[in-house]
Enzyme design. Structure first.
Site, mmCIF file in Angstrom:
data_model
loop_
_atom_site.group_PDB
_atom_site.id
_atom_site.type_symbol
_atom_site.label_atom_id
_atom_site.label_comp_id
_atom_site.label_asym_id
_atom_site.label_seq_id
_atom_site.Cartn_x
_atom_site.Cartn_y
_atom_site.Cartn_z
ATOM 1 N N SER A 245 43.888 47.559 36.879
ATOM 2 C CA SER A 245 44.733 46.810 35.956
ATOM 3 C C SER A 245 45.068 45.457 36.571
ATOM 4 C CB SER A 245 46.024 47.572 35.682
ATOM 5 O OG SER A 245 46.852 47.515 36.827
ATOM 6 N N LYS A 246 45.758 44.642 35.807
ATOM 7 C CA LYS A 246 46.130 43.280 36.242
ATOM 8 C C LYS A 246 46.809 43.283 37.610
ATOM 9 C CE LYS A 246 46.288 40.337 32.266
ATOM 10 N NZ LYS A 246 46.732 40.936 31.016
#
Ligand code: GLU
Length: 486
Positions: A245-246
């Site tokens: 994820s980010k």
């Protein structure tokens, strides 16, 4: 076996994710390996979240990776008639039914089920309506969705190419929505209608879709379609083994492109996220990947997206580049800094061709070249800590001053001549060559790491080198360097 036909089916509700790029690549490799077709379908039925800029980004990203598709792009938003026709067939066969429950009612019942500790599922209220009741509610103009009438018993199973046998009990599956109240199909429904219509033979997609597959299989059966084969690729994980994820860094392909990752490095890197070459050699050309890729060899366990490995691989591909090609790639990065114009003038281009091989060895991304090449374009604004400590040694000011005079007098400012001058000075003073080389590097580049000193000085040219040496002498004599250190 009939011709292999696979597809990538992104929803334009966000920028092209590296996970989608990996899925696209595996589909593409499988198609190319088997002499089949690779297709692109844009799943743009979410009218609120789909955006042209995302579609643009996805298309450009796939092109940049060289994942070419073999037929015109299919847009779901242009195929509503087909979905309507197939939904109508399901309705007529009694395999779908209209549901008039409002979102508020559904939410209320969901909460009640949760409170009882039950897994919330649609309670099939509208499945029990009579035909007359349905007709009356439709006449009254009540909004409705269409739901699939899931068999209440039995099970559904399939053989996943990556994961083997997978079974689901029908009673775990709900009467999912196939057409929304705005008349648009849901993902599961449109996906099945299209995969059938497009003649897709293998559905290769992310593991996050496994739970959709039993629902889709029921649609295949109900619609009388032959189901394709399925392969669910392992999830991409961050180095801490949680879902990528980010938090772990960039997840959109474009960010890597901007960073200066080369497409061939990205393709090579993505190909190894879940598939591992038999010969364990990780660097592979596109042609080797096509020849060696085996879908059945994909491992089901999560694949770690290791940025360090990507940077290492990219560095490898950068070092393979012919200087001119690499120099061309650096132009936008250097132009953005205002160092050169884009396109460069003849002089700028000639200089860039000399600078490039000197940074090529060390850079891992195109954008890293900016930092590595800075001293070729700008006089060092400050000396870093290691450079300061080299410069502040006794006698350095006098030594550099003498060196600058000797360099100034050189008729030919080549790497060889600079080297001879430096070594001669060291010998005359009874110093080791390094005792002249280090402070010279510090004065000329502001730091202690970099390409061969004599070469970089030859590229910089006499005027810049002499100027920088003298400026360092001035700073040393004025006591400013020691002042800065305190
Ligand atoms: N639009 C879906 C996605 O982007 C497609 C999934 C599939 O390949 O069926 O996840």
């Amino acid at each position: 076996m009939s011709e292999v036909r696979v597809r990538i089916a992104p929803s334009p509700t966000g920028y092209l994710h590296v996970g989608t790029a990996r899925t696209a690549l595996f589909n593409w490799l499988f198609a190319r390996k088997n002499g089949g077709k690779f297709l692109l379908r844009i799943e743009d039925t979410d009218r609120e979240r789909s955006k042209p800029e995302f579609e643009q980004d996805i298309i450009e990203g796939l092109k940049w990776l060289g994942l070419d598709w073999d037929e015109p792009i299919v847009y779901q938003s242009q195929r509503l008639d087909l979905y309507r026709k197939e939904a109508q067939r399901l309705l007529e066969m009694g395999k779908a039914y209209p549901c008039f429950c409002t979102p508020e009612e559904l939410e209320e019942r969901r909460q009640a089920m949760l409170a009882k500790g039950a897994a919330p599922k649609y309670d099939r209220k509208c499945r029990r309506l009579t035909q007359a009741e349905r007709e009356r509610l439709i006449r009254e103009g009540r909004p409705y969705v269409l739901r699939f009438a899931m068999p209440l018993e039995g099970e559904v199973s399939f053989h996943d190419i990556v994961r083997g046998e997978i079974r689901f009990a029908n009673r775990e599956l709900d009467d999912f929505v196939i057409v929304k109240s705005d008349g648009f199909p849901t993902y599961n429904f449109a996906c099945v209608v299209d995969d059938h219509d497009m003649g897709i033979t293998h559905v290769i997609r992310g593991e996050d879709h496994i739970s959709n597959t039993p629902r889709q299989l029921h649609l295949y059966i109900a619609l009388g379609y032959e189901p394709p084969q399925f392969a669910h690729l392992p999830l991409l994980l961050g180095p801490d083994r949680s879902k990528l994820s980010k938090r772990h860094g960039a997840v959109s392909l474009n960010e890597y492109r901007r960073m200066g990752i080369l497409p061939e490095a990205m393709v090579n890197f993505l190909a190894l996220l879940g598939w591992y070459p038999r010969d364990q050699k990780e660097i592979k050309t596109r042609e080797q990947l096509i020849a060696e890729f085996e879908l059945s060899e994909v491992k089901p366990s999560g694949a770690i997206f290791d940025l360090e490995k990507l940077l290492w691989m990219n560095g490898h591909y950068i070092r393979q580049k012919p200087v001119e090609e690499l120099a061309r790639m650096l132009v936008p990065y250097f132009a953005e800094r205002g160092w050169i114009s884009n396109p460069p003038t003849e002089d700028e281009w000639r200089y860039l061709l000399e600078v490039t091989p000197l940074v090529q060895e060390r850079m891992r991304t195109l954008s890293e070249a900016v930092e590595l090449a800075e001293f070729f374009y700008r006089e060092p604004e400050h000396y870093d800590e290691k450079a300061r400590s080299r410069l502040s040694k006794d006698g350095v000011a006098e030594l550099l001053s003498e060196l600058s005079n000797r360099l100034e007098a050189l008729a030919e400012f080549s790497a060889e001549q600079v080297e001879v001058t430096v070594r001669q000075l060291a010998a005359e003073r009874g110093l080791k060559a390094a005792e002249v080389i280090h402070p010279t590097r510090a004065a000329v580049t502001g730091r202690m790491e970099g390409p061969s000193l004599f070469h970089l000085m030859a590229v910089l040219g006499k005027e810049r080198c002499v100027g920088r040496l003298r400026r360092a002498v001035q700073i040393l004599n004025s006591g400013l360097l020691t002042a800065a250190e305190k």
